[in-house]
Design a protein around this motif. Structure first.
Motif, PDB file in Angstrom:
ATOM      1  N   TYR A 181     -10.062   9.560   6.864  1.00 29.15           N
ATOM      2  CA  TYR A 181     -10.337   8.165   7.179  1.00 29.15           C
ATOM      3  C   TYR A 181      -9.136   7.546   7.889  1.00 29.15           C
ATOM      4  O   TYR A 181      -7.986   7.900   7.645  1.00 29.15           O
ATOM      5  CB  TYR A 181     -10.699   7.390   5.909  1.00 29.15           C
ATOM      6  N   LYS A 182      -9.436   6.574   8.754  1.00 31.35           N
ATOM      7  CA  LYS A 182      -8.446   6.079   9.700  1.00 31.35           C
ATOM      8  C   LYS A 182      -7.343   5.244   9.069  1.00 31.35           C
ATOM      9  O   LYS A 182      -6.159   5.467   9.321  1.00 31.35           O
ATOM     10  CB  LYS A 182      -9.155   5.222  10.759  1.00 31.35           C
ATOM     11  N   TYR A 183      -7.721   4.261   8.304  1.00 33.24           N
ATOM     12  CA  TYR A 183      -6.765   3.239   7.872  1.00 33.24           C
ATOM     13  C   TYR A 183      -6.270   3.509   6.452  1.00 33.24           C
ATOM     14  O   TYR A 183      -6.994   4.086   5.632  1.00 33.24           O
ATOM     15  CB  TYR A 183      -7.407   1.857   7.954  1.00 33.24           C
ATOM     16  N   PRO A 184      -5.045   3.086   6.141  1.00 30.84           N
ATOM     17  CA  PRO A 184      -4.495   3.368   4.806  1.00 30.84           C
ATOM     18  C   PRO A 184      -5.379   2.905   3.660  1.00 30.84           C
ATOM     19  O   PRO A 184      -5.528   3.617   2.668  1.00 30.84           O
ATOM     20  CB  PRO A 184      -3.157   2.617   4.830  1.00 30.84           C
ATOM     21  N   TYR A 185      -5.997   1.715   3.787  1.00 29.89           N
ATOM     22  CA  TYR A 185      -6.835   1.230   2.685  1.00 29.89           C
ATOM     23  C   TYR A 185      -8.092   2.086   2.522  1.00 29.89           C
ATOM     24  O   TYR A 185      -8.580   2.296   1.411  1.00 29.89           O
ATOM     25  CB  TYR A 185      -7.197  -0.245   2.868  1.00 29.89           C
ATOM     26  N   GLU A 186      -8.631   2.618   3.649  1.00 29.39           N
ATOM     27  CA  GLU A 186      -9.765   3.543   3.559  1.00 29.39           C
ATOM     28  C   GLU A 186      -9.324   4.860   2.937  1.00 29.39           C
ATOM     29  O   GLU A 186     -10.040   5.444   2.112  1.00 29.39           O
ATOM     30  CB  GLU A 186     -10.333   3.820   4.947  1.00 29.39           C
ATOM     31  N   TYR A 187      -8.178   5.318   3.390  1.00 28.94           N
ATOM     32  CA  TYR A 187      -7.634   6.573   2.863  1.00 28.94           C
ATOM     33  C   TYR A 187      -7.489   6.489   1.346  1.00 28.94           C
ATOM     34  O   TYR A 187      -7.830   7.426   0.617  1.00 28.94           O
ATOM     35  CB  TYR A 187      -6.278   6.831   3.522  1.00 28.94           C
ATOM     36  N   ILE A 188      -7.011   5.369   0.858  1.00 30.00           N
ATOM     37  CA  ILE A 188      -6.798   5.190  -0.578  1.00 30.00           C
ATOM     38  C   ILE A 188      -8.125   5.063  -1.326  1.00 30.00           C
ATOM     39  O   ILE A 188      -8.344   5.707  -2.350  1.00 30.00           O
ATOM     40  CB  ILE A 188      -5.910   3.948  -0.821  1.00 30.00           C
ATOM     41  N   SER A 189      -9.030   4.253  -0.796  1.00 26.89           N
ATOM     42  CA  SER A 189     -10.270   3.971  -1.522  1.00 26.89           C
ATOM     43  C   SER A 189     -11.267   5.124  -1.488  1.00 26.89           C
ATOM     44  O   SER A 189     -12.130   5.230  -2.365  1.00 26.89           O
ATOM     45  CB  SER A 189     -10.931   2.703  -0.967  1.00 26.89           C
ATOM     46  N   ARG A 190     -11.151   6.015  -0.492  1.00 26.38           N
ATOM     47  CA  ARG A 190     -12.120   7.114  -0.359  1.00 26.38           C
ATOM     48  C   ARG A 190     -11.409   8.466  -0.408  1.00 26.38           C
ATOM     49  O   ARG A 190     -11.823   9.432   0.232  1.00 26.38           O
ATOM     50  CB  ARG A 190     -12.901   6.946   0.945  1.00 26.38           C
ATOM     51  N   PHE A 191     -10.360   8.527  -1.196  1.00 24.19           N
ATOM     52  CA  PHE A 191      -9.492   9.698  -1.208  1.00 24.19           C
ATOM     53  C   PHE A 191     -10.214  10.962  -1.677  1.00 24.19           C
ATOM     54  O   PHE A 191      -9.972  12.051  -1.153  1.00 24.19           O
ATOM     55  CB  PHE A 191      -8.267   9.434  -2.094  1.00 24.19           C
ATOM     56  N   ASP A 192     -11.103  10.850  -2.657  1.00 24.61           N
ATOM     57  CA  ASP A 192     -11.803  12.039  -3.157  1.00 24.61           C
ATOM     58  C   ASP A 192     -12.623  12.705  -2.053  1.00 24.61           C
ATOM     59  O   ASP A 192     -12.719  13.943  -2.008  1.00 24.61           O
ATOM     60  CB  ASP A 192     -12.715  11.663  -4.327  1.00 24.61           C
ATOM     61  N   LEU A 214       0.807  -1.220   0.000  1.00 20.49           N
ATOM     62  CA  LEU A 214       0.000   0.000   0.000  1.00 20.49           C
ATOM     63  C   LEU A 214       0.842   1.272   0.000  1.00 20.49           C
ATOM     64  O   LEU A 214       0.344   2.347  -0.366  1.00 20.49           O
ATOM     65  CB  LEU A 214      -0.919   0.036   1.231  1.00 20.49           C
ATOM     66  N   MET A 215       2.098   1.170   0.409  1.00 25.04           N
ATOM     67  CA  MET A 215       2.892   2.364   0.676  1.00 25.04           C
ATOM     68  C   MET A 215       3.117   3.255  -0.548  1.00 25.04           C
ATOM     69  O   MET A 215       2.963   4.480  -0.454  1.00 25.04           O
ATOM     70  CB  MET A 215       4.216   1.982   1.346  1.00 25.04           C
ATOM     71  N   PRO A 216       3.466   2.720  -1.743  1.00 25.05           N
ATOM     72  CA  PRO A 216       3.676   3.610  -2.888  1.00 25.05           C
ATOM     73  C   PRO A 216       2.431   4.411  -3.253  1.00 25.05           C
ATOM     74  O   PRO A 216       2.513   5.633  -3.503  1.00 25.05           O
ATOM     75  CB  PRO A 216       4.075   2.645  -4.016  1.00 25.05           C
ATOM     76  N   LEU A 225      10.541   9.579   1.194  1.00 23.49           N
ATOM     77  CA  LEU A 225      10.687  10.760   2.051  1.00 23.49           C
ATOM     78  C   LEU A 225      10.938  12.011   1.206  1.00 23.49           C
ATOM     79  O   LEU A 225      10.364  13.075   1.459  1.00 23.49           O
ATOM     80  CB  LEU A 225      11.834  10.571   3.044  1.00 23.49           C
ATOM     81  N   ARG A 226      11.806  11.885   0.194  1.00 23.22           N
ATOM     82  CA  ARG A 226      12.052  13.012  -0.720  1.00 23.22           C
ATOM     83  C   ARG A 226      10.755  13.453  -1.397  1.00 23.22           C
ATOM     84  O   ARG A 226      10.493  14.646  -1.549  1.00 23.22           O
ATOM     85  CB  ARG A 226      13.062  12.617  -1.798  1.00 23.22           C
ATOM     86  N   GLN A 227       9.978  12.466  -1.808  1.00 24.17           N
ATOM     87  CA  GLN A 227       8.729  12.765  -2.513  1.00 24.17           C
ATOM     88  C   GLN A 227       7.777  13.571  -1.633  1.00 24.17           C
ATOM     89  O   GLN A 227       7.222  14.597  -2.066  1.00 24.17           O
ATOM     90  CB  GLN A 227       8.065  11.447  -2.943  1.00 24.17           C
ATOM     91  N   VAL A 228       7.592  13.131  -0.381  1.00 22.02           N
ATOM     92  CA  VAL A 228       6.645  13.800   0.513  1.00 22.02           C
ATOM     93  C   VAL A 228       7.200  15.143   0.993  1.00 22.02           C
ATOM     94  O   VAL A 228       6.509  16.179   0.936  1.00 22.02           O
ATOM     95  CB  VAL A 228       6.307  12.900   1.716  1.00 22.02           C
ATOM     96  N   MET A 229       8.448  15.143   1.465  1.00 17.93           N
ATOM     97  CA  MET A 229       9.022  16.392   1.971  1.00 17.93           C
ATOM     98  C   MET A 229       9.214  17.394   0.844  1.00 17.93           C
ATOM     99  O   MET A 229       9.071  18.612   1.046  1.00 17.93           O
ATOM    100  CB  MET A 229      10.340  16.105   2.692  1.00 17.93           C
ATOM    101  N   ASP A 280       1.813   8.547  -2.992  1.00 22.48           N
ATOM    102  CA  ASP A 280       1.345   9.330  -4.146  1.00 22.48           C
ATOM    103  C   ASP A 280       0.110  10.157  -3.773  1.00 22.48           C
ATOM    104  O   ASP A 280       0.014  11.351  -4.118  1.00 22.48           O
ATOM    105  CB  ASP A 280       1.010   8.417  -5.322  1.00 22.48           C
ATOM    106  N   LEU A 281      -0.844   9.535  -3.071  1.00 29.08           N
ATOM    107  CA  LEU A 281      -2.062  10.246  -2.699  1.00 29.08           C
ATOM    108  C   LEU A 281      -1.791  11.293  -1.615  1.00 29.08           C
ATOM    109  O   LEU A 281      -2.396  12.375  -1.624  1.00 29.08           O
ATOM    110  CB  LEU A 281      -3.124   9.249  -2.223  1.00 29.08           C
ATOM    111  N   LEU A 282      -0.870  10.985  -0.708  1.00 30.99           N
ATOM    112  CA  LEU A 282      -0.508  11.960   0.316  1.00 30.99           C
ATOM    113  C   LEU A 282       0.053  13.223  -0.329  1.00 30.99           C
ATOM    114  O   LEU A 282      -0.254  14.348   0.090  1.00 30.99           O
ATOM    115  CB  LEU A 282       0.502  11.352   1.292  1.00 30.99           C
ATOM    116  N   VAL A 283       0.874  13.061  -1.349  1.00 26.83           N
ATOM    117  CA  VAL A 283       1.406  14.217  -2.079  1.00 26.83           C
ATOM    118  C   VAL A 283       0.258  15.026  -2.696  1.00 26.83           C
ATOM    119  O   VAL A 283       0.251  16.257  -2.648  1.00 26.83           O
ATOM    120  CB  VAL A 283       2.407  13.763  -3.153  1.00 26.83           C
TER     121      VAL A 283
END
Length: 496
Positions: free
Chosen positions: A464-475, A195-197, A240-244, A201-204
């Motif tokens: 949303y709490k969990y990474p998979y929720e964060y990814i699936s409901r990002f909009d 899930l991390m990549p 880390l470079r990507q996010v920072m 990407d979505l965090l950015v």
């Protein structure tokens, strides 16, 4: 044991105080009078024309005690005074019945230092505040000293912030392994590496979108940045470079006083990652051993060694990091007073700028939750000795308390304290504990707390709490960020 609430709305305050005497016990709450032969705690309010009568009755292990008191109806802080009087009556009954004496008296809240600031605003002198805390709230002399010393340091930090300032929190909810006591929304890399990549990407994208929203609020200025988790250095150096890099590109830095990254677990720290943190502007990092005893590390599920902590610390110094925090926990399973004292001595020997000392708290979601009561009993007496040794050692080494908070389900109802050398206070820690200004939170589990400028109102915006929720409901997460601009449109600040 049951708690009965009769004729009042002070359930939360009564229950919070009672739970401090009965860790890990089931305490169902019912309304009305006791209807059982089992142990119970009964609280009742009878409101008259000029005053209110408060009654408490306790039945425990075949013994019964009761008390009553009155509160004037015209008091401006009537409800708060009723809560305090109930707490004092319960404390005076339960202390001799259980043999438990609470060093924090009847204070049950997360932020006890706020009492000191509030009393100062009311014009009370230090001596009057000390007397009030001792006589009305039954706080021990040691904890009063801690509150007063912490408040003095906090006040210096609070003067720095202005109504138009805010802090940015970025959540990296991944760890190498999950610690036994942990209930944070963090996931072991072994289970969630795939899930991390996509998460990064979505965090950015969230960073970019949030910066656009905040950029439309004229005069709003960023004061502190905090990367937490989880373990931010669980990311690769490139991630880390990507996010920072996104943070540096999207946000203005002239007003930023502090940029913290929790390097956290020593087994995630490399020379390249430390170089990235330095290159992209981190001014403060954490290297958190929790203990310097390898057998205790193994018992709590941390797969690193004491030597790795020492090596990571020296490597950070070599890479130019001059403001380092280290976290420790008093009361860990299998730890002893002697081992804890050795841990503290070793960490003080490294000479970090900040040391945060937590008392073990086991939340319901933690792996250790099923054994929490046993863990508390095993460490109860030891924790008092651990914290006593720590307080003396910090003072002798030139460290001072600068922020303080309490958690539920903590061994011996104790506290978490941030200690620092002069001038090395962690600003973000103070601001979030004091609720000084808005905290804009990004990433899974992030909760933005929007503070009314010059007021007390706080609105929360949840991710949303969990990474998979964060990814699936990002909009949906992006859409919620618009609430920040809506909040400041209704609650503008005057930054003149």
């Amino acid at each position: 044991m049951k708690i009965f609430i009769d004729g009042h709305d002070y359930k939360y305050e009564v229950e919070s105080l009672v739970r401090m005497f009965f860790h890990g016990k089931e305490l169902p709450v019912e309304t009305g009078e006791p209807n059982t032969n089992e142990d119970f705690i009964y609280t009742k309010v009878v409101k008259g024309e000029a005053s209110t009568e408060l009654l408490v009755a306790v039945s425990l292990d075949g013994s019964s005690e009761n008390a009553c008191d009155t509160v004037c109806n015209s008091l401006p802080n009537y409800d708060a005074e009723c809560e305090r009087v109930f707490a004092v009556m319960l404390y005076r009954i339960l202390t001799p019945m259980t043999g438990i004496q609470l060093k924090w008296g009847v204070l049950t809240g997360i932020r006890p230092v706020k009492f000191v600031h509030r009393f100062h605003e009311q014009g009370l002198s230090d001596d009057e505040i000390r007397r009030t805390l001792a006589e009305k709230y039954l706080v021990s002399p040691q904890k009063i000293d801690l509150m007063m010393n912490t408040a003095r340091r906090e006040a210096q930090v609070l003067k720095l912030s202005k109504p138009n300032f805010y802090s940015l929190y970025i959540s990296i909810p991944f760890c190498p392994t999950r610690c036994l006591y942990c209930s944070f929304v963090s996931h072991s890399i072994e289970k969630t590496k795939k899930l991390m990549p996509e998460y990064v990407d979505l965090l950015v994208r969230e960073i970019e979108y949030t910066a656009q929203v905040l950029g439309r609020i004229d005069g709003l200025q960023l004061e502190t940045i905090y990367f937490g988790g989880g373990t931010p250095t669980a990311l690769t150096a490139d991630q880390l470079r990507q996010v920072m890099g996104a943070v540096n590109k999207c946000f203005d830095f002239p007003s930023v006083r502090e940029y913290t990254v929790e390097a956290g677990r020593p087994d995630t720290i490399t020379e390249e990652k430390l170089r990235v943190l330095k290159e992209y502007g981190a001014t403060r990092i954490s290297i958190n051993p929790q203990t310097m005893n390898d057998s205790v590390l193994d018992a709590i599920g941390r797969r690193h060694t004491t030597q790795q902590t020492v090596d990571a610390f020296h490597l950070a110094r070599k890479m130019g990091h001059t403001n380092i925090n280290m976290d420790l926990i008093a009361g860990l399973p299998t730890d002893t007073v002697e081992s804890f004292c050795s841990t503290l001595d070793q960490v003080l020997g490294l000479n970090p700028e900040n040391i945060t000392l937590h008392t073990l708290s086991v939340k319901r979601a933690a792996t250790l939750a099923d054994q929490a009561d046993k863990a508390y009993r095993a460490q109860s007496e030891a924790v008092t000795q651990m914290l006593g040794y720590a307080s003396e050692s910090f003072g002798a080494a030139g460290y001072h308390p600068y922020y303080l908070y309490r958690q539920k389900n903590t061994v011996d109802n104790m506290e978490n304290v941030g200690y620092c050398k002069n001038g090395s206070e962690g600003l973000y820690n103070v601001y979030i504990m004091d609720e000084t200004h808005s905290i804009v939170a990004l990433g899974a589990g992030g909760v933005s707390k929007l503070k009314e400028p010059g007021g007390e109102l706080i609105n929360r915006v949840f991710n949303y709490k969990y990474p998979y929720e964060y990814i699936s409901r990002f909009d949906e997460i992006l859409a919620r960020k618009n609430k920040i601009a809506e909040f400041y449109a209704v609650h503008p600040f005057d930054c003149k």
